[in-house]
Design a protein around this motif. Structure first.
Motif, PDB file in Angstrom:
ATOM      1  N   THR A 151       0.863  -1.182   0.000  1.00  0.00           N
ATOM      2  CA  THR A 151       0.000   0.000   0.000  1.00  0.00           C
ATOM      3  C   THR A 151       0.897   1.229   0.000  1.00  0.00           C
ATOM      4  N   LEU A 152       0.641   2.145  -0.927  1.00  0.00           N
ATOM      5  CA  LEU A 152       1.489   3.324  -1.106  1.00  0.00           C
ATOM      6  C   LEU A 152       0.608   4.557  -1.151  1.00  0.00           C
ATOM      7  N   LEU A 153       0.872   5.520  -0.254  1.00  0.00           N
ATOM      8  CA  LEU A 153       0.055   6.726  -0.265  1.00  0.00           C
ATOM      9  C   LEU A 153       0.883   7.964   0.044  1.00  0.00           C
ATOM     10  N   ASP A 154       0.391   9.076  -0.474  1.00  0.00           N
ATOM     11  CA  ASP A 154       0.980  10.396  -0.220  1.00  0.00           C
ATOM     12  C   ASP A 154       2.470  10.409  -0.546  1.00  0.00           C
ATOM     13  N   SER A 155       2.837   9.948  -1.732  1.00  0.00           N
ATOM     14  CA  SER A 155       4.246   9.750  -2.057  1.00  0.00           C
ATOM     15  C   SER A 155       4.607  10.416  -3.380  1.00  0.00           C
ATOM     16  N   ARG A 156       5.925  10.360  -3.704  1.00  0.00           N
ATOM     17  CA  ARG A 156       6.422  11.116  -4.851  1.00  0.00           C
ATOM     18  C   ARG A 156       7.656  10.413  -5.433  1.00  0.00           C
ATOM     19  N   PHE A 157       7.668  10.230  -6.756  1.00  0.00           N
ATOM     20  CA  PHE A 157       8.806   9.698  -7.499  1.00  0.00           C
ATOM     21  C   PHE A 157       9.252  10.767  -8.495  1.00  0.00           C
ATOM     22  N   VAL A 158      10.529  11.112  -8.467  1.00  0.00           N
ATOM     23  CA  VAL A 158      11.046  12.162  -9.356  1.00  0.00           C
ATOM     24  C   VAL A 158      12.300  11.636 -10.044  1.00  0.00           C
ATOM     25  N   ASN A 159      12.321  11.738 -11.385  1.00  0.00           N
ATOM     26  CA  ASN A 159      13.475  11.294 -12.183  1.00  0.00           C
ATOM     27  C   ASN A 159      13.841   9.838 -11.888  1.00  0.00           C
ATOM     28  N   VAL A 160      12.820   9.009 -11.892  1.00  0.00           N
ATOM     29  CA  VAL A 160      12.981   7.576 -11.657  1.00  0.00           C
ATOM     30  C   VAL A 160      12.596   6.853 -12.943  1.00  0.00           C
ATOM     31  N   GLN A 161      13.443   5.941 -13.418  1.00  0.00           N
ATOM     32  CA  GLN A 161      13.158   5.264 -14.683  1.00  0.00           C
ATOM     33  C   GLN A 161      11.909   4.389 -14.585  1.00  0.00           C
ATOM     34  N   THR A 162      11.821   3.595 -13.505  1.00  0.00           N
ATOM     35  CA  THR A 162      10.646   2.739 -13.284  1.00  0.00           C
ATOM     36  C   THR A 162      10.242   2.875 -11.827  1.00  0.00           C
ATOM     37  N   ALA A 163       9.047   3.371 -11.591  1.00  0.00           N
ATOM     38  CA  ALA A 163       8.623   3.612 -10.213  1.00  0.00           C
ATOM     39  C   ALA A 163       8.484   2.304  -9.448  1.00  0.00           C
ATOM     40  N   MET A 164       7.822   1.299 -10.045  1.00  0.00           N
ATOM     41  CA  MET A 164       7.589   0.028  -9.365  1.00  0.00           C
ATOM     42  C   MET A 164       7.651  -1.121 -10.363  1.00  0.00           C
ATOM     43  N   THR A 165       8.137  -2.269  -9.907  1.00  0.00           N
ATOM     44  CA  THR A 165       8.091  -3.489 -10.707  1.00  0.00           C
ATOM     45  C   THR A 165       7.323  -4.546  -9.938  1.00  0.00           C
ATOM     46  N   THR A 166       6.580  -5.398 -10.661  1.00  0.00           N
ATOM     47  CA  THR A 166       5.786  -6.443 -10.037  1.00  0.00           C
ATOM     48  C   THR A 166       5.878  -7.712 -10.863  1.00  0.00           C
ATOM     49  N   PHE A 167       5.782  -8.849 -10.193  1.00  0.00           N
ATOM     50  CA  PHE A 167       5.733 -10.117 -10.909  1.00  0.00           C
ATOM     51  C   PHE A 167       4.316 -10.398 -11.407  1.00  0.00           C
ATOM     52  N   ARG A 168       3.327  -9.668 -10.871  1.00  0.00           N
ATOM     53  CA  ARG A 168       1.925  -9.905 -11.221  1.00  0.00           C
ATOM     54  C   ARG A 168       1.642  -9.303 -12.589  1.00  0.00           C
ATOM     55  N   GLY A 169       1.256 -10.132 -13.543  1.00  0.00           N
ATOM     56  CA  GLY A 169       1.029  -9.678 -14.899  1.00  0.00           C
ATOM     57  C   GLY A 169      -0.368  -9.149 -15.121  1.00  0.00           C
ATOM     58  N   ALA A 170      -0.749  -9.060 -16.402  1.00  0.00           N
ATOM     59  CA  ALA A 170      -2.070  -8.542 -16.744  1.00  0.00           C
ATOM     60  C   ALA A 170      -3.173  -9.431 -16.201  1.00  0.00           C
ATOM     61  N   THR A 171      -2.908 -10.725 -16.083  1.00  0.00           N
ATOM     62  CA  THR A 171      -3.825 -11.642 -15.434  1.00  0.00           C
ATOM     63  C   THR A 171      -3.056 -12.402 -14.365  1.00  0.00           C
ATOM     64  N   SER A 172      -3.768 -12.881 -13.352  1.00  0.00           N
ATOM     65  CA  SER A 172      -3.099 -13.535 -12.240  1.00  0.00           C
ATOM     66  C   SER A 172      -3.933 -14.703 -11.757  1.00  0.00           C
ATOM     67  N   ILE A 173      -3.260 -15.758 -11.295  1.00  0.00           N
ATOM     68  CA  ILE A 173      -3.973 -16.930 -10.820  1.00  0.00           C
ATOM     69  C   ILE A 173      -4.250 -16.854  -9.322  1.00  0.00           C
ATOM     70  N   ASN A 174      -3.649 -15.881  -8.624  1.00  0.00           N
ATOM     71  CA  ASN A 174      -3.949 -15.723  -7.198  1.00  0.00           C
ATOM     72  C   ASN A 174      -3.842 -14.260  -6.813  1.00  0.00           C
ATOM     73  N   SER A 175      -3.886 -13.986  -5.510  1.00  0.00           N
ATOM     74  CA  SER A 175      -3.960 -12.606  -5.035  1.00  0.00           C
ATOM     75  C   SER A 175      -2.612 -12.027  -4.650  1.00  0.00           C
ATOM     76  N   THR A 176      -1.541 -12.759  -4.886  1.00  0.00           N
ATOM     77  CA  THR A 176      -0.215 -12.247  -4.529  1.00  0.00           C
ATOM     78  C   THR A 176       0.100 -11.001  -5.351  1.00  0.00           C
ATOM     79  N   GLY A 177       0.850 -10.095  -4.747  1.00  0.00           N
ATOM     80  CA  GLY A 177       1.234  -8.867  -5.440  1.00  0.00           C
ATOM     81  C   GLY A 177       0.149  -7.825  -5.513  1.00  0.00           C
ATOM     82  N   SER A 178      -0.785  -7.860  -4.560  1.00  0.00           N
ATOM     83  CA  SER A 178      -1.839  -6.854  -4.508  1.00  0.00           C
ATOM     84  C   SER A 178      -1.223  -5.472  -4.291  1.00  0.00           C
ATOM     85  N   LEU A 179      -1.738  -4.485  -4.999  1.00  0.00           N
ATOM     86  CA  LEU A 179      -1.161  -3.137  -4.962  1.00  0.00           C
ATOM     87  C   LEU A 179      -2.271  -2.098  -4.856  1.00  0.00           C
TER      88      LEU A 179
END
Length: 836
Positions: free
Chosen positions: A277-305
């Protein structure tokens, strides 16, 4: 008036002085340590440290930490409360050539007015340790010295960690940790040389915890985090290759995260990451803010964002999945995310795999915010206060030996502090036994020493289960005022079945401004309740041993609290951070941390308005861990609970058989009649659940929200690991069937878990017991609020709910909605959003 004049004159005369902690008379004692020469406070310079940046200070610092036959330094001690310590660093640069080894129950504190530097030398060597400071080193067996989930009561604050001269692999701080631990106001200066692998903080195990006000410069990873759950606030990263490597978790809440000039902001690409869970935050001059293993579809609830109120400036990719970008940013501009969720949702029915930005799921409670962000406030350290502003409990007649009655002395201290402008009531380390209520009036500031300042309620006043009385009362009912309290523990001694450990009654003065800038809330930081399991409690292994092989009838001498913490119905405007309300499940003093059975009725009860609970935990209470009753405007950030290990032997509510409906106590007899049992956990045609696995219903609630409105929970971990001390029920193979239900939300009516007609029933191995109603049920209050655009439309939002051992994850208006098997994730089950 004379006291007030003295303090005003003293304040006016101050031009320059050392930090008060360095100069104050140190009178703290370890009350139940047989060595009466033991020193709680240690200045590292008194042990030979120079702090000149040239002399090797490693041995001197380690001596300051270890002296006095303390708990640590090898496999000979797994925990104790009898050797607390404050290890103080004056201003200076302290060169170290190998690891500083931290010990159990240690607070390492630097001078915040001129922060000391712990600097690794170019020839720094780790001999089994990991960081410049190693708080839980690995033994030759390959295991951590202290079991990480039992590492409690630690702080590090006001230090600069400098590894820039250390070649190769190193961390500033190794911190496997659990509840009642914190790192605050520290800076990490790390090498960014390509051949080096530096990390500021490395956490790989535990059940935390709180980190706040930290700054990281450089490093291959600014920080590496792995733990069951954590709350982290106001972390800033500059120039790290990866700011945060999220190794694993069940639930994690980041607030006010600021990441600048990094390649990756948060790497959560491990499939062991349950939710972020991410709130009230800021990314500046960052190439990729976040990476996740969870793709466009998922078989379970891991990687909830879940994301709310986050800015991305010059960030090409906001979220990178395993097969490409999932959310794009702007490489040369601003993208603002008001609200985004990715995972399973219940609105209220589900599950629905969701990935979108629906403003209806992100209401804006303006009364909980300041300048567009959820209110936050750091623990005060009183840097500008002179030494003589601190009024010592011992100097006011308190003994603190755990034997002498200190009630009158503490009340005298707090009354005097309330009349003395600019003063701070200082509780020297020690156990202050009290036999009547201790009262802190509005206008008082209180600081404890070493989290070893313990107010210990004992005696007949607190022993009547039918006449509960507060041990510590903050304000009188209806009183207006403001307080600051930090670094104290409230406990009980022996059978105290009527003890309310902390009762909070204050509210802002009438007619005061409603803005947080003009009328900030009162604050409780590192204020904990600890019931049993420590020396001097008379609630240890020899007193309250577990008996899983027998039908349990609670020993009256082991019924040790009625309620841990209560915000009363006319109170509010209260900010709480890093608070642990713990009923001991084991004896800390025992080498094997052997389990024990202590009984305490209720955990945290919130009836008031405008309350922030940031990084809090409540564990092992009989009826519930958290209950919001007719509350309005409540923020909870990564709240964590555990069900008592002994249940259902006896089942809830035993031994608390009187249902107090004025406080909304659950009636398990009535409530459990609505459970639908079946062979398997399945969804019925009306959207409700049939619960498989024959789970026990008469078990403590993790969280109940009754008749309340405008409640937002940014991360919750509600855990049930045991049935009668057997852990098999919390496994995937068993069907997560330790208990039927763990979270209830709904209006306050006859369907909310209590009844006006309660028949006798059979309890505990055929023994008959009647449940008694103490009053009529409270009526639902129709409140109005400025919290959302439509005050007539109250709401409850739960983001990233993680449960263990409960078949049903959500019970709404008496109907079970979310099953564990619909939300498989890590060891915990996870859903991203519940909208009531």
């Amino acid at each position: 008036m004379r006291l007030k004049a003295i303090v005003l004159a003293a304040l006016a005369s101050v031009t320059s002085a050392a930090y008060w902690m360095e100069e104050i008379q140190h009178q703290g004692v370890a009350s139940f340590n047989p060595d009466k020469s033991y020193h709680v406070f240690r200045n590292v310079k008194d042990y030979g440290a120079k702090g000149d940046g040239v002399t090797d200070d490693t041995i001197a610092i380690n001596n300051a930490i270890s002296s006095g036959n303390r708990c640590g330094g090898g496999p000979f001690c797994n925990g104790t409360t009898t050797t607390p310590a404050v290890v103080y660093f004056p201003a200076g640069t302290y060169l170290v050539t190998t690891n500083i080894i931290n010990y159990y129950y240690t607070q390492i504190i630097g001078d915040p007015t001129s922060m000391p530097v712990i600097k690794g030398s170019p020839d720094f060597q780790s001999y089994g340790g990991i960081g410049l400071i190693d708080s839980d080193p690995y033994l030759n067996s390959g295991t951590l010295q202290f079991r990480a989930t039992n590492v409690f009561f630690r702080q590090i604050r006001n230090l600069i960690f400098d590894t820039t001269d250390v070649p190769g692999t190193v961390a500033g701080l190794h911190w496997p940790s659990s509840q009642a631990t914190s790192i605050q106001n520290c800076v990490f200066k790390l090498s960014s040389r390509p051949e080096d692998d530096h990390t500021g903080i490395f956490i790989e195990e535990g059940s935390g915890g709180m980190l706040a006000d930290l700054v990281f410069y450089g490093g291959k990873q600014g920080a590496q985090f792995g733990n069951q759950q954590y709350t982290m606030r106001n972390l800033t990263f500059y120039g790290s290759k990866t700011a945060i490597m999220q190794l694993w978790n069940w639930g994690w809440t980041y607030k006010s995260l600021n990441i600048y000039d990094c390649e990756v902001g948060i790497n959560m690409s491990s499939n062991a990451v349950g939710s972020v869970t991410l709130l009230d935050s800021r990314f500046v001059n960052v190439q990729t803010a976040m990476t996740t293993f969870r793709g466009a579809t998922s078989i379970n609830s891991t990687g909830s964002l879940v994301i709310e109120n986050v800015d991305y400036v010059n960030v090409p990719v906001v979220l990178q999945g395993p097969d490409g970008p999932l959310l794009l940013g702007n490489p040369s501009g601003l993208v603002h995310d008001a609200g985004y969720a990715r995972g399973n949702t219940y609105t209220p029915n589900g599950p629905r795999e969701y990935e979108d930005r629906d403003r209806a799921y992100f209401p804006q409670p303006t009364t909980l915010k300041q300048d567009g962000k959820f209110y936050e406030r750091s623990k005060p350290q009183y840097e500008t206060h002179p030494t003589w502003a601190f009024l010592s409990a011992r100097s006011y007649g308190a003994v603190g030996d755990g034997v002498t009655d200190d009630t009158a002395a503490l009340n005298h201290l707090f009354q005097t502090a309330g009349l003395t402008l600019g003063s701070v009531a200082y509780l020297d380390a020690g156990y202050y036994k009290v036999t009547d209520t201790v009262h802190i009036p509005g206008g008082v500031r209180v600081v404890g020493e070493a989290m070893a300042a313990v107010i210990l309620g004992a005696g007949p006043k607190f022993s009547d289960i039918n006449n509960p009385q507060p041990v510590l009362q903050i304000g009188n009912m209806g009183e207006a005022g403001y307080v600051e309290v930090s670094d104290i523990i409230v406990s009980t001694q022996g059978g105290t079945a009527g003890a309310v450990l902390i009762q909070y009654n204050l509210n802002p003065p009438a007619g005061s401004s409603s803005t947080l800038a003009e009328m900030p809330p009162s604050g409780l930081w590192d204020v904990h309740t600890r019931i049993g399991g420590f020396a001097g409690s008379n609630l240890q292994l020899t007193d309250c041993s577990k008996t899983p092989d027998a039908v349990v009838h609670a020993d009256v001498n082991c019924i040790a609290a009625w309620l841990s913490f209560h915000v009363t119905k006319r109170a509010g405007n209260l900010y709480m951070e890093n608070n642990w309300f713990w009923v001991a499940d084991h004896d800390i003093e025992d080498f094997n941390n052997t389990q024990i059975s202590i009984f305490a009725g209720r955990g945290v009860l919130i009836e008031g308005e405008r309350v922030w609970l940031v990084g809090t935990a409540s564990e092992h209470h009989t009826l519930y861990q958290y209950q919001l009753l007719n509350a309005t405007d409540v923020f909870m950030g990564q709240a964590q609970t555990e069900t008592p290990y002994y249940q259902p032997n006896p089942p809830a509510p035993l031994p608390f058989t009187r249902i107090d409906t004025t406080l909304g106590d659950p009636d398990f007899h009535t409530d459990c009649q609505s459970v639908q049992y079946g062979a398997n956990t399945t969804i019925s045609s009306d959207g409700s659940l049939t619960l498989g696995g024959n789970p026990k219903c008469e078990m403590a609630w993790g969280l109940r929200i009754l008749g309340s409105q405008n409640v937002v929970v940014f991360g919750a971990g509600l855990y049930s690991f045991f049935n009668n001390y057997n852990v098999d029920c919390s496994t995937l193979r068993s069907g997560e069937n330790c208990q039927a239900r763990i979270f209830w939300a709904g209006p306050l009516n006859l369907g909310s878990g209590f009844s006006t007609s309660v028949p006798p029933r059979e309890v505990g191995g055929g023994k008959s017991g009647k449940f008694m109603m103490s009053n009529k049920p409270p009526s639902h209050r129709n409140k109005t609020s400025e919290s959302s655009g439509n005050a007539a439309d109250p709401w409850i939002q739960i983001y990233n709910l993680n449960t263990v051992g409960s078949v049903s994850m959500i019970t709404r208006d008496g109907k079970d909605l979310a099953g564990w098997n619909q939300n498989l994730a890590t060891f915990a089950n996870t859903l991203a959003l519940f909208h009531y």
